[in-house]
Scaffold this motif. Structure first.
Motif, short mmCIF file in Angstrom:
data_model
loop_
_atom_site.label_atom_id
_atom_site.label_comp_id
_atom_site.label_asym_id
_atom_site.label_seq_id
_atom_site.Cartn_x
_atom_site.Cartn_y
_atom_site.Cartn_z
N PRO A 102 -36.60 -58.13 51.93
CA PRO A 102 -36.22 -59.38 52.63
C PRO A 102 -37.42 -60.24 53.01
O PRO A 102 -37.36 -61.47 52.88
N LEU A 103 -38.49 -59.62 53.47
CA LEU A 103 -39.67 -60.39 53.82
C LEU A 103 -40.30 -61.05 52.59
O LEU A 103 -40.76 -62.20 52.66
N PHE A 104 -40.32 -60.36 51.48
CA PHE A 104 -40.89 -60.95 50.26
C PHE A 104 -40.09 -62.16 49.83
O PHE A 104 -40.66 -63.19 49.43
N ILE A 105 -38.77 -62.08 49.92
CA ILE A 105 -37.93 -63.22 49.54
C ILE A 105 -38.14 -64.38 50.49
O ILE A 105 -38.29 -65.55 50.07
N ASP A 106 -38.18 -64.09 51.79
CA ASP A 106 -38.38 -65.16 52.77
C ASP A 106 -39.76 -65.79 52.65
O ASP A 106 -39.91 -67.02 52.73
N TYR A 107 -40.77 -64.97 52.45
CA TYR A 107 -42.13 -65.51 52.30
C TYR A 107 -42.25 -66.39 51.07
O TYR A 107 -42.94 -67.42 51.09
N SER A 108 -41.60 -65.98 49.98
CA SER A 108 -41.67 -66.79 48.76
C SER A 108 -40.98 -68.14 48.93
O SER A 108 -41.36 -69.13 48.30
N LYS A 109 -39.96 -68.20 49.80
CA LYS A 109 -39.24 -69.46 50.01
C LYS A 109 -40.01 -70.43 50.90
O LYS A 109 -39.94 -71.64 50.70
N ASP A 144 -49.18 -64.30 49.94
CA ASP A 144 -50.62 -64.32 49.69
C ASP A 144 -51.36 -65.09 50.79
O ASP A 144 -52.23 -65.92 50.53
N THR A 145 -50.99 -64.80 52.04
CA THR A 145 -51.66 -65.37 53.21
C THR A 145 -51.91 -64.26 54.22
O THR A 145 -51.33 -63.18 54.16
N TYR A 146 -52.78 -64.56 55.18
CA TYR A 146 -53.00 -63.60 56.27
C TYR A 146 -51.75 -63.41 57.12
O TYR A 146 -51.47 -62.31 57.60
N GLN A 147 -50.98 -64.49 57.29
CA GLN A 147 -49.79 -64.41 58.12
C GLN A 147 -48.76 -63.44 57.56
O GLN A 147 -48.01 -62.81 58.32
N SER A 148 -48.71 -63.33 56.23
CA SER A 148 -47.73 -62.42 55.62
C SER A 148 -47.99 -60.97 55.97
O SER A 148 -47.06 -60.15 55.95
N MET A 149 -49.23 -60.62 56.31
CA MET A 149 -49.54 -59.26 56.74
C MET A 149 -49.52 -59.13 58.26
O MET A 149 -49.09 -58.10 58.80
N THR A 196 -47.82 -55.42 48.98
CA THR A 196 -46.59 -56.15 48.65
C THR A 196 -46.78 -57.66 48.72
O THR A 196 -46.28 -58.39 47.85
N PHE A 197 -47.52 -58.14 49.72
CA PHE A 197 -47.57 -59.57 49.97
C PHE A 197 -48.88 -60.23 49.53
O PHE A 197 -48.96 -61.46 49.54
N LEU A 216 -51.58 -61.17 46.65
CA LEU A 216 -51.62 -61.31 45.21
C LEU A 216 -53.02 -61.63 44.68
O LEU A 216 -53.30 -61.38 43.51
N SER A 217 -53.90 -62.16 45.51
CA SER A 217 -55.23 -62.56 45.06
C SER A 217 -56.27 -61.56 45.53
O SER A 217 -56.06 -60.80 46.48
N GLU A 218 -57.41 -61.59 44.85
CA GLU A 218 -58.49 -60.67 45.16
C GLU A 218 -59.17 -61.00 46.49
O GLU A 218 -59.66 -60.11 47.19
N ASN A 219 -59.19 -62.28 46.86
CA ASN A 219 -59.92 -62.70 48.05
C ASN A 219 -59.25 -62.28 49.35
O ASN A 219 -59.88 -62.33 50.41
N LEU A 220 -57.98 -61.89 49.31
CA LEU A 220 -57.25 -61.52 50.51
C LEU A 220 -57.01 -60.02 50.62
O LEU A 220 -56.31 -59.58 51.54
N LYS A 221 -57.57 -59.25 49.73
CA LYS A 221 -57.36 -57.80 49.77
C LYS A 221 -58.05 -57.20 50.99
O LYS A 221 -59.19 -57.54 51.31
N THR A 222 -57.34 -56.30 51.64
CA THR A 222 -57.92 -55.54 52.74
C THR A 222 -58.55 -54.26 52.20
O THR A 222 -58.53 -54.00 50.99
N ILE A 223 -59.10 -53.46 53.09
CA ILE A 223 -59.84 -52.27 52.66
C ILE A 223 -58.98 -51.28 51.88
O ILE A 223 -59.37 -50.85 50.78
N PRO A 224 -57.81 -50.86 52.38
CA PRO A 224 -57.03 -49.89 51.60
C PRO A 224 -56.65 -50.40 50.22
O PRO A 224 -56.62 -49.63 49.25
N LEU A 225 -56.35 -51.69 50.12
CA LEU A 225 -55.99 -52.27 48.83
C LEU A 225 -57.21 -52.47 47.94
O LEU A 225 -57.14 -52.27 46.72
#
Length: 304
Positions: A151-158, A163-168, A242-243, A245-254
């Motif tokens: 549900p969050l992925f669908i809402d975020y895409s709309k 691919d933002t900090y807010q999505s995490m 999940t949220f 998509l780009s390399e510049n927003l990857k956190t440590i575990p990802l």
């Protein structure tokens, strides 16, 4: 003629029949055994907790060939710092650390603000059905995070939040809020009601009471909430995977996935060096704020 009067002899009471229990000579061996068992248990727990960190540190400064050919769980036979240079060269490690700091700080800020204000309204101000509302918040503890991914992925895409900090930040803060409200509510209930009544008699409103009384007294609880949730947020993988998509927003575990090469080949020593770098900041903060965290948990537990 003399009569011998037989008087009943008094028998000394046994130690077992004494109302004071067995003598100290019998209690000391038991206390020594219990103390020895407690020390062994504490030592075992410390070994289980500390050994992985020591092994991580030893492997991060171990030569790659030594790790591959020797015993990976044994003592290193070589010492090198090249693993750290390869760790920063393989992936954009500084960027991953910065992203994790931004996400963790943003989520902690939301958790503290919303958790304190919600607990203040439920515990201090009070209203009709406040207990029901508190119970509904606590039900969020048992809700798994996986049910919100689609549900969050669908809402975020709309709405354009993928691919933002807010999505995490938003889901991490939302799923951490129930436990935070519980901790704050437990501590707020520990504050005497007379303190709030005296402030009200002096003309202080609810916002002033919150700013002048509740907030200054809640410093240790804030530290506890921040530390408990920071460990979960710093190590989060599922929301970032999940949220983002780009390399510049990857956190440590990802971002640590980049250390796995083609065909699953992994530079283990560089990977452990990267993990060592990413674990160290949170570990140092935890050690510095350990006493405040324990005091905050104890303060909330006394009333809650």
């Amino acid at each position: 003629m003399t009569l011998n009067v037989l008087t009943p002899s008094r028998t000394a009471p046994s130690h077992d029949d004494s109302p004071w229990g067995p003598p100290p000579s019998r209690q000391r061996p038991r206390r020594d055994i219990y103390r020895l068992l407690n020390r062994l248990l504490v030592g075992l727990l410390v070994l289980v907790q500390v050994y992985p960190l020591l092994w991580l540190l030893m492997t991060s400064v171990r030569d790659e060939r030594d790790f591959a050919t020797g015993n990976p769980f044994g003592l290193p036979h070589s010492f090198t710092l090249d693993n750290f240079s390869r760790a920063f060269g393989v992936g954009n490690l500084w960027r991953y650390i910065l992203n994790s700091i931004i996400v963790t700080a943003g989520a902690d800020l939301l958790i503290v603000v919303c958790g304190m204000m919600g607990a203040y309204a439920l515990t201090v101000l009070g209203f009709r059905l406040s207990g029901v509302v508190r119970g509904m918040f606590l039900l969020g503890v048992i809700v798994p995070v996986q049910v919100a991914l689609v549900p969050l992925f669908i809402d975020y895409s709309k709405i354009g939040l993928l691919d933002t900090y807010q999505s995490m930040v938003i889901p991490l803060a939302g799923f951490s809020l129930p436990m935070s409200i519980y901790l704050f509510s437990s501590f707020f209930g520990y504050i005497p009601r007379e303190t709030y009544e005296a402030a009200s008699l002096d003309g202080a409103g609810p916002y002033r009471v919150f700013a002048r009384i509740t907030l200054p007294l809640s410093v240790n609880t804030v530290v506890t909430v921040v530390m408990v949730n920071s460990i979960f947020i710093w190590n989060d993988f599922i929301f970032a995977n999940t949220f983002v998509l780009s390399e510049n927003l990857k956190t440590i575990p990802l971002g640590l996935q980049n250390y796995i090469g083609a065909m699953g080949k992994t530079d283990w020593t560089a990977t452990f060096a990267a993990v060592c770098v990413t674990v160290t900041p949170l570990l140092l903060v935890f050690l510095v704020l350990n006493k405040a965290m324990i005091y905050g948990l104890e303060s909330g537990a006394n009333k809650g």
